[in-house]
Write a protein that holds these residues in place. Structure first.
Motif, PDB file in Angstrom:
ATOM      1  N   CYS A  83       0.639  -1.226  -0.145  1.00 36.39           N
ATOM      2  CA  CYS A  83       0.105   0.018  -0.152  1.00 36.39           C
ATOM      3  C   CYS A  83       0.942   1.183  -0.085  1.00 36.39           C
ATOM      4  N   LYS A  84       1.988   1.047   0.265  1.00 40.48           N
ATOM      5  CA  LYS A  84       3.068   2.263   0.352  1.00 40.48           C
ATOM      6  C   LYS A  84       3.205   3.045  -0.815  1.00 40.48           C
ATOM      7  N   PRO A  85       2.753   4.670  -0.926  1.00 38.15           N
ATOM      8  CA  PRO A  85       2.874   5.156  -1.998  1.00 38.15           C
ATOM      9  C   PRO A  85       4.650   5.463  -2.315  1.00 38.15           C
ATOM     10  N   PRO A  86       4.930   5.504  -3.545  1.00 37.93           N
ATOM     11  CA  PRO A  86       6.525   6.031  -3.844  1.00 37.93           C
ATOM     12  C   PRO A  86       7.039   6.699  -3.061  1.00 37.93           C
ATOM     13  N   PHE A  87       6.394   8.041  -2.900  1.00 35.46           N
ATOM     14  CA  PHE A  87       7.024   9.011  -2.045  1.00 35.46           C
ATOM     15  C   PHE A  87       7.410   8.643  -0.759  1.00 35.46           C
ATOM     16  N   GLY A  88       6.848   7.597   0.026  1.00 33.09           N
ATOM     17  CA  GLY A  88       7.236   7.057   1.335  1.00 33.09           C
ATOM     18  C   GLY A  88       8.495   6.658   1.536  1.00 33.09           C
ATOM     19  N   GLU A  89       9.152   6.272   0.325  1.00 35.54           N
ATOM     20  CA  GLU A  89      10.839   5.992   0.441  1.00 35.54           C
ATOM     21  C   GLU A  89      11.601   7.151   1.022  1.00 35.54           C
ATOM     22  N   LEU A  90      11.169   8.498   0.785  1.00 35.68           N
ATOM     23  CA  LEU A  90      11.962   9.424   1.259  1.00 35.68           C
ATOM     24  C   LEU A  90      12.417   8.997   2.938  1.00 35.68           C
ATOM     25  N   PRO A  91      13.762   9.066   3.069  1.00 35.04           N
ATOM     26  CA  PRO A  91      14.393   8.914   4.421  1.00 35.04           C
ATOM     27  C   PRO A  91      13.817   9.944   5.406  1.00 35.04           C
ATOM     28  N   GLY A  92      13.422   9.390   6.637  1.00 33.91           N
ATOM     29  CA  GLY A  92      12.796  10.037   7.590  1.00 33.91           C
ATOM     30  C   GLY A  92      11.253  10.526   7.370  1.00 33.91           C
ATOM     31  N   GLY A  93      10.828  10.220   6.217  1.00 30.53           N
ATOM     32  CA  GLY A  93       9.335  10.438   5.943  1.00 30.53           C
ATOM     33  C   GLY A  93       8.424   9.457   6.648  1.00 30.53           C
ATOM     34  N   ILE A  94       7.263  10.552   6.943  1.00 31.51           N
ATOM     35  CA  ILE A  94       6.167   9.746   7.635  1.00 31.51           C
ATOM     36  C   ILE A  94       5.113   9.697   6.664  1.00 31.51           C
ATOM     37  N   ILE A  95       4.477   8.529   6.708  1.00 34.34           N
ATOM     38  CA  ILE A  95       3.134   8.342   5.862  1.00 34.34           C
ATOM     39  C   ILE A  95       2.243   8.551   6.617  1.00 34.34           C
ATOM     40  N   THR A  96       1.074   9.634   6.072  1.00 38.54           N
ATOM     41  CA  THR A  96      -0.203   9.925   6.667  1.00 38.54           C
ATOM     42  C   THR A  96      -1.110   9.005   6.192  1.00 38.54           C
ATOM     43  N   MET A  97      -1.918   8.298   6.925  1.00 38.73           N
ATOM     44  CA  MET A  97      -3.011   7.761   6.186  1.00 38.73           C
ATOM     45  C   MET A  97      -4.284   8.263   6.924  1.00 38.73           C
ATOM     46  N   HIS A  98      -5.483   8.532   6.202  1.00 37.47           N
ATOM     47  CA  HIS A  98      -6.597   9.006   6.861  1.00 37.47           C
ATOM     48  C   HIS A  98      -7.550   8.021   7.095  1.00 37.47           C
ATOM     49  N   VAL A  99      -8.236   8.281   8.327  1.00 37.88           N
ATOM     50  CA  VAL A  99      -9.004   7.198   9.236  1.00 37.88           C
ATOM     51  C   VAL A  99     -10.532   7.512   8.988  1.00 37.88           C
ATOM     52  N   VAL A 100     -11.506   6.956   8.271  1.00 38.91           N
ATOM     53  CA  VAL A 100     -13.002   7.161   8.021  1.00 38.91           C
ATOM     54  C   VAL A 100     -13.429   6.243   9.163  1.00 38.91           C
ATOM     55  N   VAL A 101     -14.511   6.624   9.906  1.00 36.94           N
ATOM     56  CA  VAL A 101     -15.326   5.624  10.582  1.00 36.94           C
ATOM     57  C   VAL A 101     -16.428   5.696  10.135  1.00 36.94           C
ATOM     58  N   GLN A 102     -17.098   4.438   9.599  1.00 32.29           N
ATOM     59  CA  GLN A 102     -18.388   4.152   9.316  1.00 32.29           C
ATOM     60  C   GLN A 102     -19.137   3.042  10.107  1.00 32.29           C
ATOM     61  N   PRO A 103     -20.372   3.173  10.629  1.00 27.52           N
ATOM     62  CA  PRO A 103     -21.099   2.516  11.304  1.00 27.52           C
ATOM     63  C   PRO A 103     -21.392   1.059  10.662  1.00 27.52           C
ATOM     64  N   SER A 104     -21.373  -0.095  11.475  1.00 26.55           N
ATOM     65  CA  SER A 104     -21.634  -1.351  10.939  1.00 26.55           C
ATOM     66  C   SER A 104     -22.962  -1.193  10.289  1.00 26.55           C
ATOM     67  N   LEU A 105     -23.015  -2.121   9.187  1.00 23.60           N
ATOM     68  CA  LEU A 105     -24.264  -2.501   8.781  1.00 23.60           C
ATOM     69  C   LEU A 105     -25.512  -2.822   9.507  1.00 23.60           C
ATOM     70  N   THR A 106     -25.140  -3.469  10.341  1.00 23.13           N
ATOM     71  CA  THR A 106     -26.282  -4.135  11.488  1.00 23.13           C
ATOM     72  C   THR A 106     -26.936  -2.900  12.285  1.00 23.13           C
ATOM     73  N   LYS A 107     -25.676  -1.993  12.621  1.00 21.48           N
ATOM     74  CA  LYS A 107     -26.223  -0.684  13.370  1.00 21.48           C
ATOM     75  C   LYS A 107     -27.002   0.172  12.634  1.00 21.48           C
ATOM     76  N   ALA A 108     -26.695   0.398  11.196  1.00 17.72           N
ATOM     77  CA  ALA A 108     -27.353   1.104  10.380  1.00 17.72           C
ATOM     78  C   ALA A 108     -28.863   0.569  10.140  1.00 17.72           C
ATOM     79  N   LYS A 109     -28.948  -0.641  10.047  1.00 18.74           N
ATOM     80  CA  LYS A 109     -30.282  -1.201   9.698  1.00 18.74           C
ATOM     81  C   LYS A 109     -30.978  -1.111  10.867  1.00 18.74           C
ATOM     82  N   THR A 110     -30.644  -1.179  12.087  1.00 19.46           N
ATOM     83  CA  THR A 110     -31.449  -1.117  13.320  1.00 19.46           C
ATOM     84  C   THR A 110     -31.879   0.172  13.502  1.00 19.46           C
TER      85      THR A 110
END
Length: 119
Positions: free
Chosen positions: A73-100
């Motif tokens: 999954c690592k993007p090519p620019f993640g190869e920079l020395p000392g580089g930190i890769i930022t991943m975004h987090v999305v929270v989606q409720p479970s389908l059972t909760k949404a159906k309820t």
């Protein structure tokens, strides 16, 4: 574990706060990252994921699949020395909760409002 095998990741939450940066092995899977995110999730947030299926990770504009490794999954620019890769987090409720929640809304009587004009 060799130093080259480690990747430094930061997880950006929906409100702009971060979890990390934390070093992970390139062989770690996205599912393992999601478990760590749930463990480290700040408890003062309004939205708290309960299971890994509630969490989606986005990197480089793509939603990451649970069975993929960081190395895949690592993007090519993640190869920079000392580089930190930022991943975004999305929270989606479970389908059972949404159906309820949807069933609760369906129990309410519906009001028909029509704004049609017949000429």
């Amino acid at each position: 574990m060799p130093e080259e095998d480690l990747v430094e990741l930061r997880f950006r939450l929906f409100d702009g706060t971060d979890i990390g940066p934390i070093r992970y092995s390139s062989a770690s899977t996205v599912a393992m990252l999601k478990e760590r995110i749930i463990t480290d999730w700040p408890r003062d947030k309004k939205i708290i994921p309960k299971v890994t299926n509630d969490v989606k990770l986005i990197s480089g504009g793509k939603i990451l699949e649970n069975n993929k490794t960081i190395a895949q999954c690592k993007p090519p620019f993640g190869e920079l020395p000392g580089g930190i890769i930022t991943m975004h987090v999305v929270v989606q409720p479970s389908l059972t909760k949404a159906k309820t929640e949807k069933k609760i809304d369906d129990d309410e009587p519906r009001q028909s409002t029509c704004s049609c004009s017949i000429l």
